[in-house]
Design an enzyme around this catalytic site. Structure first.
Site, PDB file in Angstrom:
ATOM      1  N   CYS A 134      18.184 -19.735 -11.859  1.00 53.73           N
ATOM      2  CA  CYS A 134      17.587 -18.575 -11.201  1.00 53.73           C
ATOM      3  C   CYS A 134      17.003 -17.675 -12.279  1.00 53.73           C
ATOM      4  O   CYS A 134      17.037 -17.993 -13.463  1.00 53.73           O
ATOM      5  CB  CYS A 134      18.598 -17.828 -10.331  1.00 53.73           C
ATOM      6  SG  CYS A 134      19.854 -16.921 -11.253  1.00 53.73           S
ATOM      7  N   HIS A 184      21.998  -8.373  -8.300  1.00 52.86           N
ATOM      8  CA  HIS A 184      22.319  -8.229  -9.720  1.00 52.86           C
ATOM      9  C   HIS A 184      21.037  -7.931 -10.472  1.00 52.86           C
ATOM     10  O   HIS A 184      19.930  -8.076  -9.946  1.00 52.86           O
ATOM     11  CB  HIS A 184      22.988  -9.489 -10.270  1.00 52.86           C
ATOM     12  CG  HIS A 184      22.258 -10.757  -9.962  1.00 52.86           C
ATOM     13  ND1 HIS A 184      22.397 -11.407  -8.757  1.00 52.86           N
ATOM     14  CD2 HIS A 184      21.379 -11.489 -10.682  1.00 52.86           C
ATOM     15  CE1 HIS A 184      21.645 -12.497  -8.746  1.00 52.86           C
ATOM     16  NE2 HIS A 184      21.005 -12.562  -9.895  1.00 52.86           N
TER      17      HIS A 184
END
Length: 653
Positions: free
Chosen positions: A406, A571
């Site tokens: 990611c 995040h």
């Protein structure tokens, strides 16, 4: 200052439209395919036991009518409802379709001399629609029911809503569908009467290569074919898309006149396509030379022409589109016509393909690996069969390493890697490593790279030699099962068996989630509000500086952190790690749920990580949110200690 998105170009709009049609087709396919076994059973019972069947039996034949008019539509409606809202959605969906079934099959509605219609279209509408409505209604009174009355409310709400939807389908949907079926039937009859049915191949063959076949086949041809088969005992519509002849002819042309990798792999592809029924293996051979679509169009038109000339068809869908499945659904006495239709299509496709290859001035047949990648990009997932066929070109052999990548390599990839690792290791391949990384840190030495669908192209540039798999739902993606099958297939070819070792369960990671960082009722919030709230809890805990919250919003702007299964894990970006003082998490529950880029989210777990300290707890989160019982425990948690107990942070007293 506000910004506006750049207008979509016509090319982007075309791609977006294709993707939407693919998704609709995939959903329709997901309703039909699990029930193909029942459809085949009906076809075989019909073929054998009706009065003009192979071995007529009056008693056994009594199952034919009820199965096609009642059982199969109810199964499809149940499956569609379950896709939307699990078992509860399946039950209300199955009940709701009874109204449209009765209104299109019972003499009370049809009158004297009226003929019924198997209500597959009604099932594919009412099943998902009723489940979606039930899900919305449940959300209205979720967490507002007094303890002890949950079962009473749940059962009566489902019963009342399903009953009302059944009545609505009887009087509102059924008249519309009767007219639609009449129009579609007239359209098919017009094509047959004017000898135009072969020209449907001009649209069907390109649609197959673009993965729009599910929408055409399961959305139109299968429902109409089943209705025609119920009336006439057979239907040629089952073979408009499923005829294996055009693909066989194309691959044989490459076998004889191809070059390089295409020539070497075409014979294996032909076996898989013709006998296995996996048509997608020939799609890359068209994509690397688009003019070869003319061969499959010519073959398809020839096949349909011959089938209509001999007046033959199948009793039920051939799924998959294998010659074995085709013959299994062929009525007695029609084998000669079906054989001519299939092999005639193959011959013409071979001749046209051979002509195109022989007159081609290029020195090779193109990039088969690149075409396979393009096919997988269009499909939105890796192709197991094509990956096997092109394995020599991509340095394959057995799979040793899988990486879940990611943007930042923290929350999303760690969560996805945990779920995927468990599936791979549960299948016995404990020697296959499954790790998570940031895309910027990828090296071209991994066998399989898994990413969110919005990041696949970036990952492909970093690791062009790997097989790339795109996912949307990190927690419960069906792509994970396909990765396991790819590992199984590749490792079987390499002659390696699964290792016999157990994967240890993830441990807790005490201290990363403090009681003060847990909020049990976040109230009413938007996605951005929820990100800010979770980030501020990390700031208050001294885990990050204030700028990290802005980085969390920036990260959300590139790729959604909604994991599926009601969970989001916002995040910061990879660059924001400089603002992390220590590894920590925060937890906020939203009992009423919030809209997170079109998905429902109830649990927001923010992540701040320095190294790998958070990975064990991320693995625990993955374990919890794939277990409905554990999610229910979080749903009913009354204190932060209850949450910590579920996540494994503390042991119950």
């Amino acid at each position: 200052m506000t910004t506006t998105a750049a207008p979509e170009t016509p090319a982007r709009q075309r791609v977006s439209a294709r993707v939407h049609v693919q998704r609709v087709g995939t959903f329709l396919s997901n309703m039909i395919m699990p029930n193909i076994g029942a459809i085949i059973a009906w076809g075989l019972i019909t073929a054998f036991f009706i009065p003009d069947g192979w071995i007529p039996n009056e008693k056994i034949a009594t199952m034919v009518g009820p199965t096609i008019y009642y059982l199969l539509p109810i199964l499809i409606a149940y499956t569609g409802g379950k896709l939307v809202y699990e078992t509860r959605g399946g039950v209300v969906g199955a009940m709701s379709v009874m109204g449209v079934i009765m209104a299109t099959s019972d003499p009370i509605f049809l009158g004297d001399g009226g003929t019924g219609s198997p209500m597959f279209l009604g099932a594919m509408i009412m099943g998902p629609l009723t489940a979606w409505g039930m899900k919305r209604l449940d959300a209205l009174w979720s967490h507002r029911i007094k303890p002890g009355f949950e079962m009473l409310v749940n059962n009566f709400s489902a019963g009342i809503f399903a009953g009302l939807m059944a009545i609505a389908s009887m009087f509102l949907l059924a008249p519309v569908l009767r007219k639609v079926i009449e129009w579609l039937g007239d359209a098919v009859n017009f094509l047959v009467d004017h000898d135009l049915l072969p020209f449907t191949s001009v649209f069907i063959e390109p649609a197959k290569v673009l993965f729009l076949n599910n929408a055409i086949n399961h959305g139109v041809l299968t429902p109409l074919g089943i209705q025609e088969a119920a009336d006439k005992g057979q239907s040629v519509l089952f073979l408009l898309e499923a005829n294996p002849g055009p693909g066989l002819g194309l691959l044989m042309a490459y076998t004889v006149f191809g070059r390089g990798i295409a020539k070497a792999s075409a014979p294996g592809a032909a076996v898989i396509q013709f006998f296995g029924g996996i048509h997608e293996v020939y799609f890359p051979y068209v994509l690397m030379k688009p003019k070869m679509i003319l061969a499959t169009i010519a073959g398809g038109m020839t096949g349909v022409f011959l089938l209509t000339l001999f007046d033959v068809g199948l009793r039920a869908p051939a799924a998959p589109g294998s010659i074995i499945a085709v013959y299994a659904q062929t009525p007695g006495g029609d084998f000669a016509g079906i054989t001519v239709g299939v092999f005639g299509a193959a011959l013409v496709s071979f001749l046209v393909g051979a002509l195109l290859l022989k007159t081609d001035k290029s020195t090779d047949d193109g990039d088969l690996v690149g075409a396979t990648g393009a096919m997988e990009s269009m499909k939105g997932k890796s192709s197991v069969a094509s990956a096997i066929l092109t394995s020599n070109a991509v340095g394959a052999g057995r799979v040793r390493s899988i990486v879940f990548a990611c943007d930042a390599g923290m929350g999303s990839s760690a969560m996805g890697a945990s779920v995927l690792r468990k599936k791979v290791h549960d299948a016995g391949f404990t020697d296959v490593t499954v790790v998570n990384q940031a895309i910027s840190n990828l090296r071209d030495d991994h066998d399989i790279v898994v990413t969110h669908e919005d990041l696949t192209e970036r990952a492909r540039q970093q690791t062009p030699s790997a097989v790339h798999v795109s996912v949307e739902n990190f927690m419960a993606s069906p792509r994970y099962d396909e990765v396991v099958e790819l590992v199984r297939a590749r490792n079987a070819i390499a002659g390696t068996a699964p290792a016999a070792a157990d994967e240890p369960e993830p441990d807790s990671a005490g201290g990363l989630l403090a009681e003060e960082s847990i909020v049990l009722d976040g109230g009413t919030a938007t996605r951005d509000d929820a990100i800010t709230r979770a980030g501020e809890l990390l700031v208050a805990a001294g885990a990050v500086d204030a700028a990290y919250v802005a980085a969390m919003h920036e990260r959300e702007g590139s790729v959604s952190t909604a994991m599926g299964n009601l969970l989001a894990i916002p995040h910061g970006t990879n660059e924001a790690k400089a603002g992390v003082q220590r590894t920590a998490l925060s937890f906020v529950r939203y009992p009423d749920g919030i809209d997170w880029n079109g998905r429902e989210v109830k649990y927001v777990v923010a992540v701040a990580a320095l190294g790998n300290e958070h990975l064990k707890l991320m693995a625990r989160l993955a374990q919890v949110f794939t277990d409905p019982d554990q999610v229910r425990r979080l749903d009913t948690a009354n204190s932060p200690l209850d949450v910590l107990e579920v996540l494994g942070e503390v042991q119950p007293v």
